[in-house]
Enzyme design. Structure first.
Site, short mmCIF file in Angstrom:
data_model
loop_
_atom_site.label_atom_id
_atom_site.label_comp_id
_atom_site.label_asym_id
_atom_site.label_seq_id
_atom_site.Cartn_x
_atom_site.Cartn_y
_atom_site.Cartn_z
N PRO A 74 0.84 -1.21 0.00
CA PRO A 74 0.00 0.00 0.00
C PRO A 74 0.87 1.26 0.00
CG PRO A 74 -0.62 -1.51 1.77
CD PRO A 74 0.67 -2.00 1.21
N GLU A 75 0.56 2.18 -0.89
CA GLU A 75 1.29 3.44 -0.95
C GLU A 75 0.34 4.55 -0.52
OE1 GLU A 75 3.62 3.97 -4.45
OE2 GLU A 75 4.08 1.85 -4.62
N HIS A 95 -4.53 -14.16 11.20
CA HIS A 95 -3.81 -12.99 10.67
C HIS A 95 -4.46 -11.67 11.08
CE1 HIS A 95 -1.54 -15.84 8.36
NE2 HIS A 95 -2.61 -16.25 7.71
N ARG A 133 1.67 -10.93 6.48
CA ARG A 133 3.14 -10.95 6.65
C ARG A 133 3.62 -10.18 7.88
NH1 ARG A 133 5.85 -10.02 0.89
NH2 ARG A 133 7.70 -10.41 2.15
N ARG A 188 21.62 15.31 -2.68
CA ARG A 188 21.45 13.88 -2.92
C ARG A 188 22.02 13.48 -4.27
NH1 ARG A 188 18.18 12.12 1.44
NH2 ARG A 188 18.69 10.13 0.50
#
Ligand SMILES: [Zn+2]
Length: 291
Positions: free
Chosen positions: A2-3, A113, A133, A172
């Site tokens: 999920p973003e 879960h 997970r 960067r």
């Protein structure tokens, strides 16, 4: 995974079942790395609390509670936050789905879960946080306390300006694709949206971040906001295990220009889309459109 758009879609739907309701009871699985706050403490802290607001910072959801404390939620890789009554076979792992009868796949009952179940005093559905997970996270934050996971986040990607992006990229030297994924620079951009935004901004993924000119940063910031907003309106992308809280799938993945389209013709110029690996992440770009 999920973003930002999926987390924002989740926030908008979960807000309706969480805000204004008082926690009557909390069920958890046993202690694990999923719980940044031990389950027993979490249960004790949450019971009796009412949620005043549900906000989002990058990919984190933060429930503001009535005593000034906060509940931090992160979906991790496979986390699913949804209301009781959601119907979707996608709520079950591919492995288990194959063995389930159609009747069983129709409704959902908490399973091993489902690490967090919140029950409420007011009428309405329970809230489930399920994560196969267990890379998701739950933490309780005391009133007035900071939390390192929130403190280290950069500018929220949905609101980033060209000037902010330019300033953040100055020192960067890493490829722009990698820097966009760094949550301390920009909070909320993941692999799909980084590739898509770089395509829309016509910027090559491998370019050193610090070489981007101010006008390119303006284009890129606008492209990031655009792909994220568009995905939110489409319900996010349903890749892997993501489902919306009502159990339906997002649809953004069908609109991708480059992501997941390696070898297929660019929608703008017909050049085959290239797939390479940058910083360990699969990266897709058009060698003609992106400079
Ligand atoms: Zn192209």
């Amino acid at each position: 995974m999920p973003e930002l758009p999926e987390v924002e879609v989740t926030r908008r739907q979960i807000e309706k079942i969480l805000v204004g309701r008082t926690v009557l009871g909390v069920d958890t699985t046993k202690k694990s790395y999923f719980f940044l706050t031990p389950p027993a403490e979490l249960r004790a802290r949450l019971v009796g609390r009412q949620t005043k607001a549900l906000t989002r910072v990058g990919k984190y959801l933060v429930a503001e509670l009535d005593d000034g404390s906060r509940l931090l939620l992160h979906l991790g890789m496979t986390g699913q936050l949804f209301a009781a009554g959601a119907r979707s076979p996608r709520l079950l792992s591919a492995e288990r789905r194959a063995t389930l009868s159609p009747e069983r796949a129709q409704g959902f009952e908490p399973d091993q879960h489902t690490h967090l179940v919140m029950r409420f005093a007011e009428p309405g559905p329970n809230l489930y946080f399920r994560d196969v997970r267990k890379f998701g996270k739950v933490a309780w934050i005391a009133r007035g306390e900071a939390h390192e996971r929130l403190d280290k986040l950069g500018v929220d990607a949905l609101r980033v300006s060209g000037a902010e992006l330019y300033a953040a990229l100055r020192r960067r030297a890493a490829p722009i694709k990698s820097v966009l994924l760094d949550q301390s620079v920009l909070a909320g951009v993941g692999n799909i949206y980084a590739d898509e935004a770089l395509f829309l901004a016509k910027i090559r993924s491998k370019r050193p971040a610090k070489r981007l000119r101010p006008e390119e940063c303006e284009r890129l910031a606008a492209a990031i906001r655009r792909v994220l907003r568009r995905s939110i309106t489409r319900g996010g992308s349903s890749i892997d295990d993501y489902v919306r809280p009502d159990g339906s799938d997002g649809a953004y993945q069908t609109e991708c220009h480059v992501y997941g389209r390696g070898g297929e013709p660019c929608r703008a110029c017909k050049t085959p889309i290239k797939r390479i690996v940058i910083g360990g992440r699969s990266t897709h770009y058009c060698p003609t459109c992106q400079k």
